[in-house]
Structures are given as C-alpha cells and as structure tokens.
Design a protein around this motif. Sequence first.
Motif, PDB file in Angstrom:
ATOM      1  N   GLN A   1       0.622  -1.067  -0.005  1.00 25.25           N
ATOM      2  CA  GLN A   1       0.057   0.090  -0.125  1.00 25.25           C
ATOM      3  C   GLN A   1       0.815   1.171   0.009  1.00 25.25           C
ATOM      4  OE1 GLN A   1       0.512  -1.988   2.621  1.00 25.25           O
ATOM      5  NE2 GLN A   1       0.759  -0.718   4.460  1.00 25.25           N
ATOM      6  N   VAL A   2       0.154   2.432  -0.277  1.00 21.50           N
ATOM      7  CA  VAL A   2       0.780   3.555  -0.364  1.00 21.50           C
ATOM      8  C   VAL A   2       1.137   4.163   1.205  1.00 21.50           C
ATOM      9  CG1 VAL A   2       0.964   5.926  -1.084  1.00 21.50           C
ATOM     10  CG2 VAL A   2       0.086   4.119  -2.649  1.00 21.50           C
ATOM     11  N   GLN A   3       2.003   4.592   1.440  1.00 27.11           N
ATOM     12  CA  GLN A   3       2.538   5.082   2.623  1.00 27.11           C
ATOM     13  C   GLN A   3       3.422   6.275   2.517  1.00 27.11           C
ATOM     14  OE1 GLN A   3       4.200   2.123   5.313  1.00 27.11           O
ATOM     15  NE2 GLN A   3       2.133   2.246   6.204  1.00 27.11           N
ATOM     16  N   LEU A   4       3.017   7.513   3.342  1.00 28.27           N
ATOM     17  CA  LEU A   4       4.068   8.643   3.317  1.00 28.27           C
ATOM     18  C   LEU A   4       4.083   9.039   4.730  1.00 28.27           C
ATOM     19  CD1 LEU A   4       2.269  11.039   0.724  1.00 28.27           C
ATOM     20  CD2 LEU A   4       4.264   9.736   0.290  1.00 28.27           C
ATOM     21  N   VAL A   5       5.198   8.718   5.284  1.00 31.43           N
ATOM     22  CA  VAL A   5       5.799   9.052   6.764  1.00 31.43           C
ATOM     23  C   VAL A   5       6.757  10.163   6.966  1.00 31.43           C
ATOM     24  CG1 VAL A   5       6.790   7.819   8.585  1.00 31.43           C
ATOM     25  CG2 VAL A   5       5.270   6.601   6.877  1.00 31.43           C
ATOM     26  N   GLU A   6       6.031  11.111   7.645  1.00 32.41           N
ATOM     27  CA  GLU A   6       6.602  12.331   7.857  1.00 32.41           C
ATOM     28  C   GLU A   6       7.726  12.025   9.321  1.00 32.41           C
ATOM     29  OE1 GLU A   6       2.672  13.930   6.480  1.00 32.41           O
ATOM     30  OE2 GLU A   6       3.413  12.089   7.984  1.00 32.41           O
ATOM     31  N   CYS A  22       9.899  13.258   4.604  1.00 29.22           N
ATOM     32  CA  CYS A  22       9.012  12.461   4.319  1.00 29.22           C
ATOM     33  C   CYS A  22       9.438  11.286   3.460  1.00 29.22           C
ATOM     34  CB  CYS A  22       7.923  13.201   3.621  1.00 29.22           C
ATOM     35  SG  CYS A  22       6.493  12.261   2.733  1.00 29.22           S
ATOM     36  N   ALA A  23       9.215   9.935   4.007  1.00 30.48           N
ATOM     37  CA  ALA A  23       9.709   8.830   3.165  1.00 30.48           C
ATOM     38  C   ALA A  23       8.467   8.179   2.569  1.00 30.48           C
ATOM     39  CB  ALA A  23      10.178   7.795   4.334  1.00 30.48           C
ATOM     40  N   ALA A  24       8.696   8.076   1.430  1.00 27.01           N
ATOM     41  CA  ALA A  24       7.342   7.382   0.463  1.00 27.01           C
ATOM     42  C   ALA A  24       7.783   6.061   0.213  1.00 27.01           C
ATOM     43  CB  ALA A  24       7.236   8.366  -0.707  1.00 27.01           C
ATOM     44  N   SER A  25       6.544   5.142  -0.008  1.00 31.26           N
ATOM     45  CA  SER A  25       6.669   3.821  -0.382  1.00 31.26           C
ATOM     46  C   SER A  25       5.464   3.456  -0.916  1.00 31.26           C
ATOM     47  CB  SER A  25       7.051   2.741   0.843  1.00 31.26           C
ATOM     48  OG  SER A  25       6.140   2.850   1.810  1.00 31.26           O
ATOM     49  N   GLY A  26       5.504   2.285  -1.838  1.00 36.62           N
ATOM     50  CA  GLY A  26       4.398   2.063  -2.405  1.00 36.62           C
ATOM     51  C   GLY A  26       3.631   2.930  -3.930  1.00 36.62           C
ATOM     52  N   ILE A  27       4.872   3.780  -4.125  1.00 33.93           N
ATOM     53  CA  ILE A  27       4.635   4.629  -5.367  1.00 33.93           C
ATOM     54  C   ILE A  27       5.671   4.822  -6.193  1.00 33.93           C
ATOM     55  CG2 ILE A  27       2.512   6.067  -4.293  1.00 33.93           C
ATOM     56  CD1 ILE A  27       4.584   8.345  -3.874  1.00 33.93           C
ATOM     57  N   ILE A  28       5.511   5.015  -7.546  1.00 35.45           N
ATOM     58  CA  ILE A  28       6.506   5.281  -8.493  1.00 35.45           C
ATOM     59  C   ILE A  28       7.141   6.868  -8.047  1.00 35.45           C
ATOM     60  CG2 ILE A  28       7.677   5.489 -10.515  1.00 35.45           C
ATOM     61  CD1 ILE A  28       5.509   3.453 -11.410  1.00 35.45           C
ATOM     62  N   PHE A  29       8.027   6.969  -7.158  1.00 39.63           N
ATOM     63  CA  PHE A  29       8.187   8.415  -6.592  1.00 39.63           C
ATOM     64  C   PHE A  29       8.360   9.353  -7.771  1.00 39.63           C
ATOM     65  CE2 PHE A  29      10.764  11.547  -4.470  1.00 39.63           C
ATOM     66  CZ  PHE A  29      10.013  11.922  -3.378  1.00 39.63           C
ATOM     67  N   GLY A  30       9.289   9.385  -8.588  1.00 40.17           N
ATOM     68  CA  GLY A  30       9.770  10.100  -9.428  1.00 40.17           C
ATOM     69  C   GLY A  30       8.777  10.774 -10.341  1.00 40.17           C
ATOM     70  N   ILE A  31       7.635  10.251 -10.480  1.00 40.70           N
ATOM     71  CA  ILE A  31       6.655  10.589 -11.392  1.00 40.70           C
ATOM     72  C   ILE A  31       5.269  11.330 -10.803  1.00 40.70           C
ATOM     73  CG2 ILE A  31       6.788   8.639 -13.115  1.00 40.70           C
ATOM     74  CD1 ILE A  31       4.054   7.477 -12.055  1.00 40.70           C
ATOM     75  N   TYR A  32       5.735  11.533  -9.278  1.00 40.91           N
ATOM     76  CA  TYR A  32       4.808  12.585  -8.511  1.00 40.91           C
ATOM     77  C   TYR A  32       5.518  13.729  -8.006  1.00 40.91           C
ATOM     78  CZ  TYR A  32       1.562   8.505  -7.682  1.00 40.91           C
ATOM     79  OH  TYR A  32       0.873   7.662  -7.935  1.00 40.91           O
ATOM     80  N   ASN A  33       4.489  14.852  -8.407  1.00 43.30           N
ATOM     81  CA  ASN A  33       4.868  15.933  -7.463  1.00 43.30           C
ATOM     82  C   ASN A  33       4.749  16.052  -6.132  1.00 43.30           C
ATOM     83  OD1 ASN A  33       5.074  17.631 -10.305  1.00 43.30           O
ATOM     84  ND2 ASN A  33       3.003  17.113 -10.241  1.00 43.30           N
ATOM     85  N   TYR A  94       2.222  18.377   6.879  1.00 45.22           N
ATOM     86  CA  TYR A  94       1.697  16.910   6.319  1.00 45.22           C
ATOM     87  C   TYR A  94       2.553  16.890   4.758  1.00 45.22           C
ATOM     88  CZ  TYR A  94      -2.317  16.880   9.188  1.00 45.22           C
ATOM     89  OH  TYR A  94      -3.120  16.949  10.458  1.00 45.22           O
ATOM     90  N   CYS A  95       2.535  15.833   4.506  1.00 46.73           N
ATOM     91  CA  CYS A  95       3.336  15.491   3.344  1.00 46.73           C
ATOM     92  C   CYS A  95       2.672  14.830   2.301  1.00 46.73           C
ATOM     93  CB  CYS A  95       4.529  14.646   3.636  1.00 46.73           C
ATOM     94  SG  CYS A  95       5.596  13.983   2.114  1.00 46.73           S
ATOM     95  N   THR A  96       2.524  15.582   1.137  1.00 43.59           N
ATOM     96  CA  THR A  96       1.640  14.955   0.259  1.00 43.59           C
ATOM     97  C   THR A  96       2.439  14.629  -1.156  1.00 43.59           C
ATOM     98  OG1 THR A  96       1.223  17.114  -1.034  1.00 43.59           O
ATOM     99  CG2 THR A  96      -0.123  16.423   0.837  1.00 43.59           C
ATOM    100  N   ALA A  97       1.721  13.763  -1.950  1.00 43.17           N
ATOM    101  CA  ALA A  97       2.189  13.300  -3.360  1.00 43.17           C
ATOM    102  C   ALA A  97       1.077  13.313  -4.290  1.00 43.17           C
ATOM    103  CB  ALA A  97       2.924  11.815  -3.315  1.00 43.17           C
ATOM    104  N   PHE A  98       1.298  14.044  -5.439  1.00 42.88           N
ATOM    105  CA  PHE A  98       0.137  14.028  -6.261  1.00 42.88           C
ATOM    106  C   PHE A  98       0.678  13.976  -7.669  1.00 42.88           C
ATOM    107  CE2 PHE A  98       0.819  18.523  -7.249  1.00 42.88           C
ATOM    108  CZ  PHE A  98       1.672  18.974  -6.283  1.00 42.88           C
TER     109      PHE A  98
END
Length: 115
Positions: A1-6, A22-33, A94-98
Amino acid sequence: QVQLVESGGGLVQTGGSLRLSCAASGIIFGIYNMAWYRQAPGKQRELVATITTGGSTNYPDSVKGRFTISRDNAKYTVSLQMNSLKPEDTAVYYCTAFSHGVDYWGKGTLVTVSS
C-alpha cells in the motif's frame, strides 16, 4: 500500500531551525509532484511548499526565504528545511504526493515554535 511517513517535528525556539523529512513507499516516487501543507490549531490547511517532478519549487510569501523544499528521488524522500522559525509556524505539517487525478497524504508531524 501507499505510505507517506513524516518525521523531524518537535519543539524549537523562535529563530531556530528544523528539517522535516517524508519517506514514501508504494508509489513510483519520481513521477509524483510533492508538497508540504500545514494546519495550525483552529485554522484552515495551508500550502507551504511544492516541488515538481522536475525540481521546480513554489512557496507562499509567509515562508519564502525561510523554508526550502527538496527531493531525493533515489531515496524516495522529500524534505522541508525550516529556518528562522516563528511562533506562527506552529502547526501539524503534512507531506503529500500528487499526480494527475491522484493524491496521497501522510499523517503529519507536529512542529511547535515557542516564543
């Protein structure tokens, strides 16, 4: 699952500095703003900083010149360096990925700036 942990929040005196991560997992990080938002007690959520996939940044006047957002695509992280902190900066951050039509949110980390 997608997780963003601040991480990195805490108590700091006026004029001090903090670095949020903010550490991200579960997404292709490089394609997200990525962006940081904050919400102070009794206030509406406020955009603090954005960084695009290409590294372009944007800040509101309230933090411009004091805060710096950065990303490390190799480590799947986004950071917010906060300098010259003021009591008005006290909030949950809050950290966001979009991307197009998709967004994810972390659970937040509390920053308290004492006078």
